[in-house]
Motif scaffolding. Structure first.
Motif, PDB file in Angstrom:
ATOM      1  N   GLN A 107      21.943   3.663  -0.904  1.00 35.99           N
ATOM      2  CA  GLN A 107      21.247   4.642  -1.746  1.00 35.99           C
ATOM      3  C   GLN A 107      19.754   4.369  -1.885  1.00 35.99           C
ATOM      4  OE1 GLN A 107      23.095   2.069  -2.799  1.00 35.99           O
ATOM      5  NE2 GLN A 107      23.106   1.903  -5.051  1.00 35.99           N
ATOM      6  N   TYR A 108      19.257   3.312  -1.259  1.00 38.52           N
ATOM      7  CA  TYR A 108      17.856   2.925  -1.475  1.00 38.52           C
ATOM      8  C   TYR A 108      16.946   3.213  -0.284  1.00 38.52           C
ATOM      9  CZ  TYR A 108      19.871   0.112  -5.265  1.00 38.52           C
ATOM     10  OH  TYR A 108      20.537  -0.306  -6.378  1.00 38.52           O
ATOM     11  N   VAL A 109      15.702   3.580  -0.611  1.00 37.20           N
ATOM     12  CA  VAL A 109      14.661   3.628   0.418  1.00 37.20           C
ATOM     13  C   VAL A 109      13.776   2.410   0.184  1.00 37.20           C
ATOM     14  CG1 VAL A 109      12.650   4.854   1.324  1.00 37.20           C
ATOM     15  CG2 VAL A 109      14.667   6.140   0.608  1.00 37.20           C
ATOM     16  N   ARG A 119       8.854  -2.457  -1.805  1.00 32.36           N
ATOM     17  CA  ARG A 119       9.516  -1.670  -2.853  1.00 32.36           C
ATOM     18  C   ARG A 119      10.927  -1.290  -2.448  1.00 32.36           C
ATOM     19  NH1 ARG A 119       7.210   0.638  -6.826  1.00 32.36           N
ATOM     20  NH2 ARG A 119       5.109  -0.053  -7.183  1.00 32.36           N
ATOM     21  N   GLN A 120      11.738  -1.115  -3.462  1.00 30.08           N
ATOM     22  CA  GLN A 120      13.075  -0.545  -3.297  1.00 30.08           C
ATOM     23  C   GLN A 120      13.038   0.693  -4.188  1.00 30.08           C
ATOM     24  OE1 GLN A 120      16.165  -2.172  -5.782  1.00 30.08           O
ATOM     25  NE2 GLN A 120      17.482  -2.533  -4.007  1.00 30.08           N
ATOM     26  N   ASP A 121      12.940   1.861  -3.604  1.00 30.78           N
ATOM     27  CA  ASP A 121      12.592   3.072  -4.364  1.00 30.78           C
ATOM     28  C   ASP A 121      11.342   2.780  -5.189  1.00 30.78           C
ATOM     29  OD1 ASP A 121      14.723   4.432  -3.232  1.00 30.78           O
ATOM     30  OD2 ASP A 121      16.087   3.946  -4.858  1.00 30.78           O
ATOM     31  N   GLN A 147      11.394  -7.886 -12.675  1.00 28.34           N
ATOM     32  CA  GLN A 147      12.391  -8.842 -13.180  1.00 28.34           C
ATOM     33  C   GLN A 147      13.805  -8.297 -12.990  1.00 28.34           C
ATOM     34  OE1 GLN A 147      11.101 -11.655 -14.615  1.00 28.34           O
ATOM     35  NE2 GLN A 147      13.149 -12.570 -14.744  1.00 28.34           N
ATOM     36  N   CYS A 148      14.686  -9.153 -12.509  1.00 26.53           N
ATOM     37  CA  CYS A 148      16.074  -8.771 -12.296  1.00 26.53           C
ATOM     38  C   CYS A 148      16.825  -8.966 -13.613  1.00 26.53           C
ATOM     39  CB  CYS A 148      16.620  -9.717 -11.233  1.00 26.53           C
ATOM     40  SG  CYS A 148      18.141  -9.252 -10.499  1.00 26.53           S
ATOM     41  N   TRP A 149      17.725  -8.054 -13.915  1.00 26.44           N
ATOM     42  CA  TRP A 149      18.482  -8.194 -15.164  1.00 26.44           C
ATOM     43  C   TRP A 149      19.275  -9.502 -15.125  1.00 26.44           C
ATOM     44  CZ3 TRP A 149      23.748  -7.909 -16.853  1.00 26.44           C
ATOM     45  CH2 TRP A 149      23.868  -7.764 -18.247  1.00 26.44           C
ATOM     46  N   ASN A 150      19.035 -10.372 -16.099  1.00 32.12           N
ATOM     47  CA  ASN A 150      19.717 -11.675 -16.139  1.00 32.12           C
ATOM     48  C   ASN A 150      19.460 -12.508 -14.887  1.00 32.12           C
ATOM     49  OD1 ASN A 150      20.917 -12.091 -18.549  1.00 32.12           O
ATOM     50  ND2 ASN A 150      22.905 -11.187 -17.983  1.00 32.12           N
ATOM     51  N   SER A 153      12.699 -12.871 -10.961  1.00 34.97           N
ATOM     52  CA  SER A 153      11.812 -11.772 -10.593  1.00 34.97           C
ATOM     53  C   SER A 153      12.116 -11.471  -9.118  1.00 34.97           C
ATOM     54  CB  SER A 153      10.387 -12.269 -10.824  1.00 34.97           C
ATOM     55  OG  SER A 153       9.500 -11.678  -9.951  1.00 34.97           O
ATOM     56  N   ARG A 154      12.124 -10.196  -8.761  1.00 36.57           N
ATOM     57  CA  ARG A 154      12.502  -9.841  -7.385  1.00 36.57           C
ATOM     58  C   ARG A 154      11.483 -10.381  -6.372  1.00 36.57           C
ATOM     59  NH1 ARG A 154      14.600  -5.883 -10.490  1.00 36.57           N
ATOM     60  NH2 ARG A 154      16.629  -4.981  -9.937  1.00 36.57           N
ATOM     61  N   SER A 155      11.978 -10.752  -5.199  1.00 37.71           N
ATOM     62  CA  SER A 155      11.095 -11.248  -4.138  1.00 37.71           C
ATOM     63  C   SER A 155      11.676 -10.850  -2.784  1.00 37.71           C
ATOM     64  CB  SER A 155      10.975 -12.776  -4.217  1.00 37.71           C
ATOM     65  OG  SER A 155      12.247 -13.352  -4.000  1.00 37.71           O
ATOM     66  N   ASP A 172      18.525  -6.925   3.714  1.00 37.89           N
ATOM     67  CA  ASP A 172      19.691  -7.184   2.873  1.00 37.89           C
ATOM     68  C   ASP A 172      19.273  -8.032   1.679  1.00 37.89           C
ATOM     69  OD1 ASP A 172      19.450  -9.606   4.098  1.00 37.89           O
ATOM     70  OD2 ASP A 172      21.384  -9.554   5.123  1.00 37.89           O
ATOM     71  N   GLU A 173      20.242  -8.357   0.865  1.00 38.76           N
ATOM     72  CA  GLU A 173      19.955  -9.064  -0.383  1.00 38.76           C
ATOM     73  C   GLU A 173      20.854 -10.308  -0.416  1.00 38.76           C
ATOM     74  OE1 GLU A 173      20.329  -6.324  -3.691  1.00 38.76           O
ATOM     75  OE2 GLU A 173      19.946  -7.879  -5.182  1.00 38.76           O
ATOM     76  N   PRO A 174      20.461 -11.358   0.369  1.00 41.38           N
ATOM     77  CA  PRO A 174      21.332 -12.536   0.507  1.00 41.38           C
ATOM     78  C   PRO A 174      21.697 -13.167  -0.827  1.00 41.38           C
ATOM     79  CG  PRO A 174      19.353 -12.773   1.867  1.00 41.38           C
ATOM     80  CD  PRO A 174      19.188 -11.519   1.082  1.00 41.38           C
ATOM     81  N   SER A 175      20.759 -13.174  -1.777  1.00 44.72           N
ATOM     82  CA  SER A 175      21.160 -13.575  -3.120  1.00 44.72           C
ATOM     83  C   SER A 175      20.520 -12.589  -4.076  1.00 44.72           C
ATOM     84  CB  SER A 175      20.775 -15.023  -3.419  1.00 44.72           C
ATOM     85  OG  SER A 175      19.402 -15.119  -3.626  1.00 44.72           O
ATOM     86  N   LYS A 176      21.129 -12.443  -5.260  1.00 43.34           N
ATOM     87  CA  LYS A 176      20.742 -11.359  -6.168  1.00 43.34           C
ATOM     88  C   LYS A 176      19.215 -11.280  -6.399  1.00 43.34           C
ATOM     89  CE  LYS A 176      22.240  -9.316 -10.464  1.00 43.34           C
ATOM     90  NZ  LYS A 176      22.741  -9.615 -11.780  1.00 43.34           N
ATOM     91  N   CYS A 177      18.666 -10.143  -6.040  1.00 45.63           N
ATOM     92  CA  CYS A 177      17.238  -9.852  -6.244  1.00 45.63           C
ATOM     93  C   CYS A 177      16.299 -10.645  -5.342  1.00 45.63           C
ATOM     94  CB  CYS A 177      16.856  -9.973  -7.706  1.00 45.63           C
ATOM     95  SG  CYS A 177      17.682  -8.710  -8.686  1.00 45.63           S
ATOM     96  N   ALA A 178      16.847 -11.347  -4.349  1.00 40.67           N
ATOM     97  CA  ALA A 178      16.020 -11.983  -3.317  1.00 40.67           C
ATOM     98  C   ALA A 178      16.360 -11.275  -2.008  1.00 40.67           C
ATOM     99  CB  ALA A 178      16.306 -13.473  -3.228  1.00 40.67           C
ATOM    100  N   TYR A 179      15.427 -10.505  -1.510  1.00 42.39           N
ATOM    101  CA  TYR A 179      15.693  -9.635  -0.370  1.00 42.39           C
ATOM    102  C   TYR A 179      15.126 -10.255   0.915  1.00 42.39           C
ATOM    103  CZ  TYR A 179      16.504  -6.500  -4.253  1.00 42.39           C
ATOM    104  OH  TYR A 179      16.972  -5.952  -5.413  1.00 42.39           O
ATOM    105  N   ALA A 180      15.790  -9.944   2.035  1.00 40.57           N
ATOM    106  CA  ALA A 180      15.322 -10.447   3.331  1.00 40.57           C
ATOM    107  C   ALA A 180      15.222  -9.259   4.275  1.00 40.57           C
ATOM    108  CB  ALA A 180      16.297 -11.479   3.881  1.00 40.57           C
TER     109      ALA A 180
END
Ligand code: MAN
Length: 211
Positions: A107-109, A119-121, A147-150, A153-155, A172-180
């Motif tokens: 669902q994301y651009v 950016r993610q959207d 900032q990621c909920w709980n 900060s996104r990176s 992809d997002e190998p770990s929550k809010c850390a994107y590769a």
């Protein structure tokens, strides 16, 4: 160059303003000599037609100079930013400046602008913070995103691979809010070719590896 042109234009405008002020002062019966020294504008309630035309001409010139100044200011800011950005050996990655690539997944651009942000959207995944240590200019890091909920900060990390076009090929997002993410770009081809050659010659893959 633009700065020089703007300076020239400013000198011309000052001259023009003086001339026009003199003309308009004469047109409304003012003191022409005083008008030339200090640009003074007629204060009569109903200025003569010549004076109105002169004012319009000066206003137009001022607007044009203000536009020139905005361009010069933007150029200056961009030049200052360039001088502190590491575009890689021989500025190999300079062609990626001001480029952005997009990829829609689920669902994301996702939108990544290599020396700017990711950016993610409308969610920030971080601002470009530099090249990953030891990556030999193959991985860019984006940090300090929303900032990621709980969570953190996104990176995002962006791996650059040699390819015929600038294209975001995977995220992809190998770990929550850390994107590769991975993108292909012709800008990465020289480095890859050089490393391949070094390997064939039995030398270390990059200068950095020798250190
Ligand atoms: C959003 C997106 C996801 C992320 C979650 C974390 O849904 O940014 O990528 O995993 O937030 O809550």
């Amino acid at each position: 160059m633009r700065l020089a042109r703007a300076a020239d234009a400013t000198d011309k405008a000052v001259e023009l303003a003086k001339e026009l002020a003199k003309e308009s002062a004469e047109a409304v019966g003012g003191d022409a000599a005083a008008a030339e020294g200090a640009v003074s504008w007629p204060t009569e309630a109903e200025p003569a037609a010549a004076s109105t035309a002169a004012t319009a001409e000066v206003d137009e010139e001022i607007r044009s100079l203000e536009a020139d100044k905005r361009v010069a200011d933007t150029d200056k800011a961009s030049a200052e930013k360039d001088s502190t950005t590491d575009f890689g050996p021989d500025s190999a990655f300079y062609p990626l400046k001001d480029k952005c690539v997009e990829l829609k997944i689920a669902q994301y651009v996702y939108k990544v602008c290599p020396f700017e942000n990711a950016r993610q959207d409308h969610t920030s995944l971080g601002l470009f913070s530099g090249w990953k240590d030891g990556s030999d200019y193959s991985i860019m890091e984006f940090t300090g995103g929303q900032q990621c909920w709980n969570g953190p900060s996104r990176s995002l990390t962006l791996t650059l691979e040699c390819g015929s076009e600038d294209k975001l090929v995977h995220i992809d997002e190998p770990s929550k809010c850390a994107y590769a993410a991975r993108m292909t770009t012709p800008a990465a081809c020289d480095r890859e070719a050089a490393n391949k050659l070094r390997l064939e010659l039995g030398e270390p893959a990059s200068v950095k590896d020798e250190l």
